[in-house]
Design a protein around this motif. Structure first.
Motif, short mmCIF file in Angstrom:
data_model
loop_
_atom_site.label_atom_id
_atom_site.label_comp_id
_atom_site.label_asym_id
_atom_site.label_seq_id
_atom_site.Cartn_x
_atom_site.Cartn_y
_atom_site.Cartn_z
N LEU A 23 0.85 -1.18 0.00
CA LEU A 23 0.00 0.00 0.00
C LEU A 23 0.89 1.24 0.00
CD1 LEU A 23 -2.87 -0.65 2.60
CD2 LEU A 23 -3.09 -0.51 0.12
N ASN A 24 0.58 2.17 -0.89
CA ASN A 24 1.28 3.46 -0.88
C ASN A 24 0.37 4.45 -0.17
OD1 ASN A 24 2.83 5.69 -1.28
ND2 ASN A 24 2.76 5.64 -3.51
N ILE A 25 0.60 4.64 1.12
CA ILE A 25 -0.26 5.48 1.94
C ILE A 25 0.25 6.92 1.90
CG2 ILE A 25 -1.17 5.87 4.26
CD1 ILE A 25 -0.79 2.88 4.79
N LEU A 26 -0.60 7.82 1.41
CA LEU A 26 -0.25 9.24 1.34
C LEU A 26 -0.60 9.97 2.63
CD1 LEU A 26 -1.57 9.98 -2.26
CD2 LEU A 26 0.75 9.31 -1.59
N TYR A 27 -1.68 9.50 3.30
CA TYR A 27 -2.15 10.16 4.52
C TYR A 27 -2.96 9.15 5.31
CZ TYR A 27 -4.97 13.06 7.63
OH TYR A 27 -5.59 13.59 8.73
N GLU A 28 -2.87 9.23 6.64
CA GLU A 28 -3.66 8.36 7.49
C GLU A 28 -3.96 9.05 8.81
OE1 GLU A 28 -3.60 3.88 9.55
OE2 GLU A 28 -1.83 4.64 8.48
N ASP A 29 -5.21 8.92 9.27
CA ASP A 29 -5.57 9.34 10.63
C ASP A 29 -6.50 8.29 11.21
OD1 ASP A 29 -8.13 9.82 9.61
OD2 ASP A 29 -7.83 11.98 9.43
N GLY A 30 -7.20 8.61 12.27
CA GLY A 30 -8.04 7.63 12.92
C GLY A 30 -9.28 7.24 12.14
N ASN A 31 -9.58 7.98 11.09
CA ASN A 31 -10.81 7.73 10.33
C ASN A 31 -10.58 7.36 8.87
OD1 ASN A 31 -12.77 8.58 12.45
ND2 ASN A 31 -11.73 10.54 12.22
N LEU A 32 -9.53 7.92 8.27
CA LEU A 32 -9.36 7.81 6.81
C LEU A 32 -7.97 7.37 6.42
CD1 LEU A 32 -11.11 11.12 5.72
CD2 LEU A 32 -12.09 8.83 5.55
N LEU A 33 -7.89 6.79 5.23
CA LEU A 33 -6.64 6.52 4.53
C LEU A 33 -6.72 7.15 3.15
CD1 LEU A 33 -6.20 2.72 5.29
CD2 LEU A 33 -4.51 4.45 5.90
N LEU A 34 -5.68 7.84 2.72
CA LEU A 34 -5.56 8.30 1.34
C LEU A 34 -4.47 7.47 0.69
CD1 LEU A 34 -7.34 10.60 2.33
CD2 LEU A 34 -5.96 12.17 0.98
N LEU A 35 -4.82 6.76 -0.39
CA LEU A 35 -3.94 5.77 -0.99
C LEU A 35 -3.65 6.11 -2.44
CD1 LEU A 35 -6.25 2.99 0.33
CD2 LEU A 35 -4.00 3.41 1.28
N ALA A 61 -17.70 3.44 10.10
CA ALA A 61 -18.96 3.78 9.45
C ALA A 61 -19.22 5.28 9.44
CB ALA A 61 -20.11 3.05 10.15
N ALA A 62 -18.87 5.97 10.52
CA ALA A 62 -19.10 7.42 10.57
C ALA A 62 -18.28 8.14 9.50
CB ALA A 62 -18.74 7.95 11.96
N ALA A 63 -17.03 7.73 9.33
CA ALA A 63 -16.19 8.35 8.31
C ALA A 63 -16.72 8.04 6.91
CB ALA A 63 -14.76 7.86 8.45
N LEU A 64 -17.20 6.82 6.71
CA LEU A 64 -17.75 6.44 5.41
C LEU A 64 -18.97 7.27 5.06
CD1 LEU A 64 -17.62 4.51 2.99
CD2 LEU A 64 -19.02 2.89 4.29
N ARG A 65 -19.86 7.47 6.04
CA ARG A 65 -21.05 8.29 5.79
C ARG A 65 -20.67 9.74 5.51
NH1 ARG A 65 -23.17 5.11 10.14
NH2 ARG A 65 -22.63 6.76 11.62
N ALA A 66 -19.72 10.28 6.28
CA ALA A 66 -19.32 11.68 6.11
C ALA A 66 -18.69 11.91 4.75
CB ALA A 66 -18.35 12.08 7.23
N MET A 67 -17.80 11.00 4.31
CA MET A 67 -17.15 11.17 3.01
C MET A 67 -18.14 10.98 1.87
SD MET A 67 -14.13 12.25 3.21
CE MET A 67 -14.12 12.21 1.42
N ALA A 68 -19.08 10.03 2.03
CA ALA A 68 -20.09 9.82 0.99
C ALA A 68 -20.92 11.09 0.81
CB ALA A 68 -20.99 8.64 1.36
#
Length: 218
Positions: free
Chosen positions: A81-93, A152-159
């Motif tokens: 995985l090439n992870i550009l950013y990570e926190d407690g809710n999201l990953l940017l790949l 789930a909370a992060a998924l709903r917020a990003m959606a």
């Protein structure tokens, strides 16, 4: 009888919506009859379909075993995985070209889930139905940034952000030859075909087709 303890990824949703997620082939009429017959209990007391579940609630379902799916298998596979950013809710790949976003074999989602199992951010045994998911996808042979939600909370917020078009998508394409004109805008009409996961594009308006626009500059 099956008992479910409501975790962080299950809290905040209606009881009937949750039950539809954790059961399989359960007719709506039968579910709402179970509510009326008090066969759905929350903390030992009667539960209503519109009851909002809270963290730590215990939901008892007096339903036939046939409506509960077999043990869920996690198809997560380890991979780079090439992870550009990570926190407690999201990953940017940064997805590589050639890797599918979803699929039974090696996929970006499978790699994400395997990674989160390894870090302890995802434990399939603790979850009822939730699993980390991709918020957006790009084609197999396209490389670029994909957002993954850990909960789930992060998924709903990003959606919701994507639905409101607060996330801007830009594509860079390398072409051979000379683009003429150097900039422009093309309009067409698109209709998605669920079968085969394909789309039809036409130059003229037609029933069921939505207008699309492509702007470019070199």
């Amino acid at each position: 009888m099956r008992e479910f303890c409501i975790g962080p990824n299950d809290a905040g949703q209606r009881a009937d919506k949750f039950i539809f997620k954790v059961t399989e082939k359960l007719p709506p009429a039968l579910l709402y009859k179970a509510f009326r017959k008090k066969r759905i209990k929350l903390g030992g007391k009667r539960c209503l379909p519109e009851t909002v579940l809270a963290l730590g609630d215990r939901l008892e379902l007096y339903l036939n075993d046939e409506f509960f799916p077999a043990e869920r298998k996690v198809t997560a596979r380890a991979g780079a995985l090439n992870i550009l950013y990570e926190d407690g809710n999201l990953l940017l790949l940064d997805k590589e070209a050639g890797l599918v976003a979803h699929g039974e074999g090696d996929s970006l989602l499978g790699r994400v889930q395997a990674y989160l199992v390894g870090t302890g951010d995802y434990d399939p045994e603790r979850e009822q139905r939730f699993a980390p998911a991709l918020c957006n996808r790009i084609d197999q042979y396209t490389s670029g940034i994909v957002i993954a939600a850990k909960n789930a909370a992060a998924l709903r917020a990003m959606a919701e952000q994507i639905r409101l078009r607060k996330v801007e998508k830009r594509y860079l394409c390398v072409v051979l030859g000379e683009m003429a004109p150097a900039a422009g805008e093309h309009h067409a009409y698109l209709k998605k075909r669920e079968q085969g996961n394909r789309v039809d594009v036409r130059d003229r308006e037609a029933p069921g087709f939505k207008p699309i626009a492509t702007r470019w500059h070199t």
